[in-house]
Design a protein around this motif. Structure first.
Motif, short mmCIF file in Angstrom:
data_model
loop_
_atom_site.label_atom_id
_atom_site.label_comp_id
_atom_site.label_asym_id
_atom_site.label_seq_id
_atom_site.Cartn_x
_atom_site.Cartn_y
_atom_site.Cartn_z
N LYS A 108 56.21 3.41 6.18
CA LYS A 108 56.90 3.28 5.12
C LYS A 108 55.93 3.74 4.34
CE LYS A 108 59.00 -0.93 7.31
NZ LYS A 108 59.29 -1.95 7.17
N VAL A 109 55.20 4.25 3.97
CA VAL A 109 53.64 3.93 2.56
C VAL A 109 53.62 5.76 2.64
CG1 VAL A 109 54.15 1.74 2.27
CG2 VAL A 109 52.00 3.37 3.52
N ALA A 110 53.89 6.73 4.13
CA ALA A 110 53.61 7.68 3.63
C ALA A 110 54.41 8.37 4.40
CB ALA A 110 51.77 8.01 4.89
N VAL A 111 53.96 10.22 4.36
CA VAL A 111 54.34 11.84 4.55
C VAL A 111 53.86 11.73 6.44
CG1 VAL A 111 55.70 13.75 4.34
CG2 VAL A 111 54.90 12.33 2.85
N ASN A 112 54.18 11.43 7.19
CA ASN A 112 54.36 11.82 8.78
C ASN A 112 52.73 11.41 8.67
OD1 ASN A 112 56.57 13.38 9.42
ND2 ASN A 112 55.91 15.42 8.09
N PRO A 113 52.65 9.71 8.12
CA PRO A 113 50.92 9.71 8.62
C PRO A 113 50.85 9.92 9.59
CG PRO A 113 52.66 7.81 8.74
CD PRO A 113 53.29 8.90 8.64
N GLU A 114 49.28 10.03 10.45
CA GLU A 114 48.20 10.40 11.80
C GLU A 114 48.69 8.60 12.25
OE1 GLU A 114 44.30 11.91 13.74
OE2 GLU A 114 44.66 11.63 11.28
N TYR A 115 48.77 7.57 11.28
CA TYR A 115 48.78 7.07 12.47
C TYR A 115 49.88 5.09 12.08
CZ TYR A 115 44.39 7.91 14.15
OH TYR A 115 42.93 8.88 14.93
N VAL A 119 44.43 0.28 10.75
CA VAL A 119 43.46 -0.19 11.35
C VAL A 119 42.95 1.08 11.74
CG1 VAL A 119 44.34 -1.61 13.74
CG2 VAL A 119 42.11 -2.41 12.68
N ASP A 120 44.28 2.15 12.33
CA ASP A 120 43.20 2.90 13.23
C ASP A 120 42.51 3.55 12.24
OD1 ASP A 120 44.74 2.25 15.83
OD2 ASP A 120 46.94 2.95 14.80
N TYR A 121 43.04 3.59 11.19
CA TYR A 121 42.15 4.85 9.51
C TYR A 121 40.94 4.19 9.32
CZ TYR A 121 47.15 6.91 8.80
OH TYR A 121 47.88 7.52 8.79
N ILE A 505 44.33 10.68 1.27
CA ILE A 505 44.99 10.64 0.50
C ILE A 505 46.11 11.29 -0.17
CG2 ILE A 505 44.66 11.08 -2.30
CD1 ILE A 505 43.23 8.50 -1.22
N ILE A 506 46.15 12.79 0.24
CA ILE A 506 47.62 13.85 0.42
C ILE A 506 48.45 12.88 1.18
CG2 ILE A 506 48.25 15.69 0.93
CD1 ILE A 506 45.57 16.74 -0.02
N GLU A 507 47.35 12.27 2.39
CA GLU A 507 49.03 12.08 3.38
C GLU A 507 49.93 11.14 3.14
OE1 GLU A 507 47.89 8.98 7.02
OE2 GLU A 507 47.79 11.61 7.25
N PHE A 508 49.34 10.03 2.09
CA PHE A 508 49.72 9.27 1.47
C PHE A 508 50.87 9.46 0.13
CE2 PHE A 508 47.45 7.24 4.77
CZ PHE A 508 48.52 5.51 5.27
#
Length: 536
Positions: A108-115, A119-121, A505-508
């Motif tokens: 909901k807050v990132a573009v194609n997030p890794e997780y 907590v995974d981050y 940061i770019i991902e979000f």
């Protein structure tokens, strides 16, 4: 209209437009972006480093002026380096099992997030050595060193190699990957002048349920989002802690839930130091009366604990080697980042000598003391502290009583000892290639002692561990050193920067401070209204 007037004033006064802000913004979503947006405006208007302009932030009286000397004594860096330090946010979120109730998907807050789970981050950050997490491993680090020696390791370097190999093979794991396993529970919580169980720990009910295992009012649902990198255990553990101790003079919420409460002396029953970000003076606490009943000064309590701990630990532990994962630190080459795994170091601990080291000033400060990447030798100051406080049979200055500790902090710090300030500016000069020693030249003879403060509070001295420049005629303003003397900024580029070049940061989408709507619903305020409030 207000923005134009603010900018025009900055132009006419050469930067004397100021934003005064408190911590309230931090309580809203996207608070980092709001802060950065304001800072960007101030940067573009040329207000940074200007008296009467820039950014004035207030979150309470929490500025430790003698940071250089205080941090070495507080974290035992006069005897052993590096210290074990933990960011409380990660520790609380994971060990109180708040991550199990997370309902905000990163989708909901990132573009194609890794997780999907936040907590995974945190887990990735620990595995890469960016963040600390304690316990570190699912095995005792003292025993891990012994296992490495039994496996044939003949040096600290070979022990580190062994640990890396065992991590790679999965024979040992980082505790953050399985925090609800009993071997990874935190067992002792010692609180000193912090009401962790009520406020500063955040998530009071979760702390009560999962750390203390007591009555609680947790009503949230578990498992709405499952992490990928943490082993999910059912059921969630309750009551991880074996011992809870509070040292305080208040019967706080934490004290009420504690197994043991150690009664501390109040302000007028001990000797101590006080500094704040509200003014440039250092104040004393002077003992007007002895602590009543069983109360003791904070330092006396810790000394008594150290004495008994040494007696017991010497019997069971003695002298051992410990394995520490050191996270990436500000003002070090580690800021450049890596994905090669954690930085592992070996330190020797002498548990028989804990009490002795507690009541004496260690020799490491003779070779190196400082803060924020600036270090210098304190050999002369170390010897002078010995003359002031007395020494043990090995020549170590004594820190038996609280007033001796205060004297050591004052004499070693570049904020209260003019010669130490000169050394600090000289060290920074050699690092940046600009002569800055003239800034401290007129204060080299100044030394502030604890007895001096008892007569009247004293203004702290100029020092490069704080970026401002101040005097009797000029109040403190941050970053004056960078603007007026061209000292590089404490960033990767050495300049003020707006763009944050980090893949997450770019991902979000937060590499630039841009406007964002909220991505979740609030029970009483619409997303549109809440976003308007937050971004105003």
């Amino acid at each position: 209209m207000v923005a134009r007037e603010f900018a025009k004033n900055a132009e006419l006064t050469r930067g004397r437009s100021m934003v005064i802000i408190g911590s309230g913004v931090n309580h809203w979503y996207h608070s980092d972006l709001i802060y950065r947006a304001i800072i960007t405006m101030l940067m573009l208007l040329g207000t940074i480093g200007v008296n009467g302009g820039g950014w004035a932030h207030y979150v309470g009286q929490e500025k430790i002026r003698p940071l250089d000397s205080w941090s070495h004594i507080a974290f035992a860096q006069d005897w052993i380096r590096p210290p074990r330090l933990q960011n409380t946010t990660s520790w609380s979120y994971i060990h109180s099992d708040q991550y199990r109730y997370e309902d905000l998907s990163m989708v909901k807050v990132a573009v194609n997030p890794e997780y999907e789970h936040p907590v995974d981050y945190n887990v990735v950050a620990v595995k890469n050595g960016w963040l600390p997490f304690y316990p570190q491993f699912n095995v005792n680090p003292l025993r891990l060193y012994e296992d490495a020696v039994k496996a044939g390791a003949k040096s600290d370097e070979e022990v580190i190699k062994y640990v890396r190999e065992q991590l790679a093979k999965g024979n040992i794991r980082l505790a953050v990957e399985d925090p609800d396993a009993p071997e990874n529970f935190p067992r002792v919580l010692f609180m000193w002048r912090a009401n962790f169980l009520a406020s500063s720990g955040k998530g009071h009910e979760y702390v009560l349920k999962h750390l203390l295992g007591t009555d609680n009012s947790v009503m949230a649902k578990e498992g709405l989002i499952r992490p990928k990198l943490i082993n999910w255990r059912e059921p969630a553990p309750m009551g991880k802690l074996d011992l809870v101790v509070t040292l305080d003079f208040r019967m706080s919420t934490s004290a009420l839930y504690s197994d043991i409460v150690l009664p501390a002396a109040t302000w007028y029953e001990k000797n101590d130091l006080s500094t704040t970000d509200l003014h440039p003076f250092i104040h004393p606490f002077n003992q007007a009366i002895p602590p009543p009943w069983e109360a003791k000064a904070d330092w006396d309590i810790f000394v008594a604990l150290a004495r008994r701990f040494s007696e017991m630990a010497c019997k069971y532990l003695g002298r051992v080697k410990d394995i520490i994962i050191v996270p990436l630190l500000h003002d070090t080459p580690g800021e450049l980042g890596n994905r090669s795994g954690p930085n592992i170091v070996i330190v020797e601990r002498d548990y028989c000598d804990v009490y002795h080291r507690m009541i004496t000033l260690g020799p490491l400060v003779k070779d190196s003391i400082g803060a924020k990447g600036i270090t210098w030798s304190a050999k002369e100051e170390y010897e002078e502290v010995g003359k002031l406080n007395g020494t043990d049979e090995h020549g170590h200055p004594l820190l038996i009583k609280d007033h001796q500790v205060a004297e050591a902090i004052l004499h070693l710090s570049s904020t209260t000892n003019g010669e130490a300030s000169y050394k600090a500016y000289k060290a920074l000069s050699e690092r940046v290639g600009i002569d800055l020693t003239h800034i401290a030249e007129d204060q080299r003879e100044v030394v502030i002692h604890f007895n001096d403060l008892s007569y009247q509070p004293r203004r702290v001295l100029r020092t490069p561990i704080w970026s401002g420049k101040e005097s009797e005629e000029r109040p403190y303003t941050p970053y004056a050193l960078n603007v007026e003397d061209l000292v590089p900024w404490r960033t990767l580029t050495g300049r003020q920067h707006v763009y944050l070049d980090h893949e997450w940061i770019i991902e979000f989408g937060e590499q630039l401070p841009t406007y964002k709507l909220l991505s979740f619903k609030h029970p009483s305020i619409t997303v549109k209204d809440r976003a308007s409030t937050v971004n105003t």
